[in-house]
Design a protein around this motif. Structure first.
Motif, PDB file in Angstrom:
ATOM      1  N   UNK A 200      44.430 -37.190  16.183  1.00  0.00           N
ATOM      2  CA  UNK A 200      44.655 -35.744  16.113  1.00  0.00           C
ATOM      3  C   UNK A 200      44.177 -35.137  14.804  1.00  0.00           C
ATOM      4  N   UNK A 201      43.596 -33.943  14.902  1.00  0.00           N
ATOM      5  CA  UNK A 201      43.361 -33.100  13.736  1.00  0.00           C
ATOM      6  C   UNK A 201      44.531 -32.124  13.566  1.00  0.00           C
ATOM      7  N   UNK A 202      45.008 -31.616  14.717  1.00  0.00           N
ATOM      8  CA  UNK A 202      46.147 -30.706  14.745  1.00  0.00           C
ATOM      9  C   UNK A 202      47.043 -31.062  15.931  1.00  0.00           C
ATOM     10  N   UNK A 203      48.276 -30.614  15.864  1.00  0.00           N
ATOM     11  CA  UNK A 203      49.263 -30.896  16.908  1.00  0.00           C
ATOM     12  C   UNK A 203      49.967 -29.601  17.258  1.00  0.00           C
ATOM     13  N   UNK A 204      50.099 -29.319  18.553  1.00  0.00           N
ATOM     14  CA  UNK A 204      50.894 -28.195  19.016  1.00  0.00           C
ATOM     15  C   UNK A 204      52.112 -28.745  19.758  1.00  0.00           C
ATOM     16  N   UNK A 205      53.297 -28.365  19.317  1.00  0.00           N
ATOM     17  CA  UNK A 205      54.531 -28.745  19.998  1.00  0.00           C
ATOM     18  C   UNK A 205      54.864 -27.676  21.025  1.00  0.00           C
ATOM     19  N   UNK A 206      55.092 -28.102  22.271  1.00  0.00           N
ATOM     20  CA  UNK A 206      55.376 -27.171  23.352  1.00  0.00           C
ATOM     21  C   UNK A 206      56.796 -27.337  23.868  1.00  0.00           C
ATOM     22  N   UNK A 207      57.400 -26.217  24.224  1.00  0.00           N
ATOM     23  CA  UNK A 207      58.724 -26.215  24.854  1.00  0.00           C
ATOM     24  C   UNK A 207      58.839 -24.956  25.705  1.00  0.00           C
ATOM     25  N   UNK A 208      59.355 -25.113  26.908  1.00  0.00           N
ATOM     26  CA  UNK A 208      59.592 -23.981  27.817  1.00  0.00           C
ATOM     27  C   UNK A 208      58.353 -23.121  28.008  1.00  0.00           C
TER      28      UNK A 208
END
Length: 233
Positions: A200-208
């Protein structure tokens, strides 16, 4: 190359929106990993990008060209490859036939077999084999190879390591790193933090159905508590 999703909201109907106000950018040779529990909208987001899910609002851009609301084949032709969860091969067709389908929308309709077999050496020995008889790891390699027949600028991968042996998981991680080195960008849904840390270069955390936090890979160690909380059931 820049890939840009801006305030994307999508779902089957206006009353059943699955992803809400999603925005992110991916530059050339970067990998963005989407992390979150099952059912938070990660797969739906990739489907919406590919035009397989209706948009309520928002836009998707590739190299400043708006591709959202275009037919799926036009989106793929613009340079976006997609490897869905579960591979979705044409199981009754041969390895070669699956690859030819992957190249179908290219102007010359030809598979670059030399490049494909350099990346996936095992497929060369199985060119005439029915794809449904391949092992799980081989099927994942074929699904990725089929998407790469488009010569994409950006590759969408939906849980590519799911259910695979550790050696095959490592192979996929190394392939993603190699693709980045050649200028391909990747958006990947991945639950394994060890793989995320590798690619990964960047990470997006997802919820709902929404992105709740975006992190660079350098910020990962100091946000592990947040990440584990986001991934926990």
């Amino acid at each position: 190359m820049k890939f840009h999703v801006e305030k994307l909201t999508a779902g089957y109907t206006p009353d059943s929106q699955t992803v809400h106000d999603i925005s992110f950018e991916v530059d050339q040779s970067e990998t963005l990993c989407l992390l979150g529990r099952n059912g938070v909208g990660k797969t739906t987001l990739l489907k919406a990008i590919m035009g397989l899910m209706p948009h309520m609002q928002g836009s998707v851009y590739l190299d400043d060209e708006r591709i959202s609301r275009c037919p799926t084949e036009q989106i793929a032709g613009a340079g976006i490859g997609y490897v869905p969860q579960g591979r979705r091969l044409f199981r009754e067709l041969t390895v070669q036939e699956n690859l030819e389908i992957g190249a179908y929308i290219r102007p010359h309709n030809r598979v670059d077999y030399e490049r494909i077999f350099d990346l996936f050496p095992g497929l060369g020995d199985r060119i005439g084999q029915i794809s449904g008889t391949l092992s799980g790891g081989e099927q994942q390699m074929l699904a990725m190879a089929r998407a790469l027949c488009l010569d994409p600028k950006i590759l969408l991968l939906d849980e590519p390591t799911e259910g695979l042996m550790p050696t095959m998981v490592q192979t996929i991680a190394e392939l993603v790193k190699y693709l980045m080195s050649t200028g391909v960008s990747v958006v990947m849904v991945e639950q394994r933090l060890d793989i995320v840390k590798l690619v990964a270069s960047h990470i997006c955390l997802m919820d709902s159905g929404s992105i709740v936090k975006t992190l660079s890979i350098e910020e990962l160690p100091s946000n592990m508590e947040t990440i584990h909380r986001t991934l926990s059931v």
